[in-house]
Design an enzyme around this catalytic site. Structure first.
Site, PDB file in Angstrom:
ATOM      1  CD  GLU A 127      -3.081  -1.062   2.151  1.00  0.00           C
ATOM      2  OE1 GLU A 127      -2.813  -0.506   3.225  1.00  0.00           O
ATOM      3  OE2 GLU A 127      -4.178  -1.579   1.917  1.00  0.00           O
ATOM      4  CD  GLU A 142      -4.054  -6.139   2.240  1.00  0.00           C
ATOM      5  OE1 GLU A 142      -4.947  -5.478   2.825  1.00  0.00           O
ATOM      6  OE2 GLU A 142      -2.845  -5.928   2.374  1.00  0.00           O
TER       7      GLU A 142
HETATM    8  C1  BGP Z   1      -4.552  -2.997   4.698  1.00  0.00           C
HETATM    9  C2  BGP Z   1      -3.243  -3.556   5.135  1.00  0.00           C
HETATM   10  C3  BGP Z   1      -3.310  -4.838   5.892  1.00  0.00           C
HETATM   11  C4  BGP Z   1      -4.578  -5.077   6.638  1.00  0.00           C
HETATM   12  C5  BGP Z   1      -5.828  -4.550   5.994  1.00  0.00           C
HETATM   13  C6  BGP Z   1      -7.044  -4.494   6.898  1.00  0.00           C
HETATM   14  O1  BGP Z   1      -4.486  -1.609   4.783  1.00  0.00           O
HETATM   15  O2  BGP Z   1      -2.353  -3.775   4.058  1.00  0.00           O
HETATM   16  O3  BGP Z   1      -2.130  -4.962   6.624  1.00  0.00           O
HETATM   17  O4  BGP Z   1      -4.465  -4.910   7.975  1.00  0.00           O
HETATM   18  O5  BGP Z   1      -5.669  -3.277   5.452  1.00  0.00           O
HETATM   19  O6  BGP Z   1      -6.979  -3.385   7.737  1.00  0.00           O
HETATM   20  P1  BGP Z   1      -7.211  -3.472   9.280  1.00  0.00           P
HETATM   21  O7  BGP Z   1      -6.249  -4.496   9.787  1.00  0.00           O
HETATM   22  O8  BGP Z   1      -6.924  -2.149   9.803  1.00  0.00           O
HETATM   23  O9  BGP Z   1      -8.620  -3.896   9.465  1.00  0.00           O
END
Ligand code: BGP
Length: 477
Positions: free
Chosen positions: A177, A371
């Site tokens: 990201e 993701e």
């Molecule tokens: C993205 C990241 C992840 C992951 C996901 C979900 O921004 O790459 O590492 O965590 O989001 O977010 P969160 O864990 O804050 O729910």
């Protein structure tokens, strides 16, 4: 691409699952100083304060103990039928201080074991080189990615892991990201700001160094193994205009460009023309050398990977924007057409199709969804089961739209569900924000047995992959 089977699977990251933060010679990462709960946001917004505060409990220190339980977890992923697993390598596990003279052999051996285990089950690794895991030593010494010396350290680290794992890994993602540097600069780039300085300049300078580092990694990687496939990684999600007022439309275009900016450089090899005006208006001037421009031009990515959780909504009306709430680090107005998750993230499967088409129209490079998923507070019922029908519904709707986008002509390498096993939330540090097909008995306060339990969605996803395999078999692929 060597792969012709669609890569169904899941995604995790070292900083959110490994734990063992001081074992095997590992050094601290920036994430290791972020607590859980309310204090986390404050710590993330002021690294200097975070470095000088003892918060007591830190969820990343034990994670979900993947470091010790990886065999059990990978066996479960294999049972799901995963064709790919996205992991990240923890930079401070390899270079405890970020730029040590020699890499930490014990850290390297840990990933040897992971890759061997994945190979045993025929699971393709997709490896993020830096996922919110900048070594704390580099944050303390250089203030994070604001300093060019971090680029050199990153490239040395890349060389070591490329040499070591060249026979195991094809798919690399240089920086998770990358647009996060503008939104959560502590987590994305370990940035420490000096009093009174122009933060926008520091952020864009750090962004430039990350872009240079990413191109440098690609150059080094292709020399070591020309079959490597490199991806950039965007926190994606189209920004919609709140109304058809042209000013709102213009504002949404501007916000989309804030994100595309990074991928424009990584996919095309040069700064987009609109960046000049952004820099001018922000009063940003950054150090970009002729060599940097050459490196960027010659080392563009092979594919575009991205995370997708929701779309966003914006307006040119600044008063109205006061009502915007931060979902996934991005402020958004509430979209009346969409439901929200318990954490306030708008649920928008059609937005995935829109985002995929927008990215493919813009770059014409294969996409990779690395993701997607739903964070929810799962409950273990009295009989020990977890009925996460809402997750099944969410994923099903997104997969449907993903397939529509493929019918629209988008080339897609695979689909990886975020947090396929419950892990620590990046934004909140909670365990209770669960994404997995596999429940982990670990609670927000650090209690729990770490026991793994299959949720209802486990069997559902297993079927999704199995059915796809049958279809491929029929077609003789
Ligand atoms: C993205 C990241 C992840 C992951 C996901 C979900 O921004 O790459 O590492 O965590 O989001 O977010 P969160 O864990 O804050 O729910």
């Amino acid at each position: 691409m060597k792969q012709n089977k669609f890569l169904w699977g899941g995604a995790i990251a070292a900083n959110q699952c490994e734990g063992a933060w001081k074992e095997g010679g590992k050094g601290a990462s920036v994430i290791d100083i972020f607590p859980a709960g309310k204090q986390r946001f404050r710590a993330m917004s002021d690294l200097r304060e975070a470095m000088n505060t003892d918060y007591g409990y830190y969820p990343s220190h034990e994670g979900i103990d993947f470091y010790h339980r990886y065999k059990e977890d990978i066996a479960l992923f294999a049972e799901l039928g995963f064709r790919a697993l996205r992991i990240s390598i923890s930079w401070p596990r390899i270079f405890p201080n970020g730029e040590d003279e020699y890499p930490n052999e014990e850290g390297l051996r840990f990933y040897d074991r992971i890759f061997a285990e994945l190979k045993r089950y025929g699971i393709e690794p997709v490896v993020t080189i830096n996922h919110f895991d900048t070594p704390l030593a580099l944050v303390k010494k250089y203030g994070g990615w604001r300093d060019r010396r971090v680029v050199e350290a990153y490239e040395r680290y890349c060389r070591v892991i490329f040499e070591r794992y060249k026979d195991y890994v094809t798919y690399w993602i240089t920086i998770n990201e990358i647009n996060m540097v503008l939104h959560i600069p502590s987590m994305g780039a370990g940035l420490v700001f000096e009093e009174g300085e122009k933060e926008a300049s520091v952020k864009y300078q750090a962004a430039h160094y990350q872009l240079v580092a990413s191109a440098g990694a690609i150059k080094i990687g292709r020399e070591i193994n020309p079959d490597f496939q490199f991806g950039c990684m965007l926190a994606a999600g189209e920004v919609y205009p709140n109304t058809c007022n042209p000013n709102d439309v213009l504002e949404s275009q501007r916000k989309n460009r804030d994100n595309y900016f990074f991928i424009d450089v990584q996919a095309r090899g040069y700064y987009p023309s609109y960046s000049r005006r952004i820099f001018e208006e922000l009063g940003v001037s950054i150090d970009i050398t002729k060599e940097d421009r050459k490196l960027l031009a010659e080392n563009t990515v092979d594919y575009i990977s991205f995370s997708y959780y929701s779309s966003r909504l914006t307006s040119a009306d600044q008063d109205l924007m006061k009502e915007a709430t931060a979902g996934n680090a991005f402020a958004s107005l509430p979209n009346p057409y969409l439901q929200k998750s318990a954490w306030g993230w708008a649920i928008d499967p059609v937005g995935l199709r829109i985002t995929m088409n927008a990215l493919y129209d813009r770059y014409q490079k294969p996409l990779f969804i690395v993701e997607n998923g739903l964070g929810a507070a799962d409950q273990v019922l009295d009989d020990g089961t977890i009925a996460d029908d809402y997750r099944i519904e969410y994923l099903k709707a997104h997969i449907e739209q993903m397939k529509e986008a493929m019918k629209d002509g988008v080339e897609l390498i695979g689909y990886l569900v975020w947090g396929c096993i419950d892990l620590v939330s990046a934004s909140t540090g909670e365990m209770s924000k669960r994404y997995g097909f596999i429940y982990v008995d670990r609670q927000d306060d650090g209690t729990g047995t770490m026991k793994r339990i299959k949720k209802k969605s486990f069997e559902w996803y297993k079927d999704v992959i199995a059915q796809d395999l049958e279809m491929l078999d029929e077609r003789g692929i």
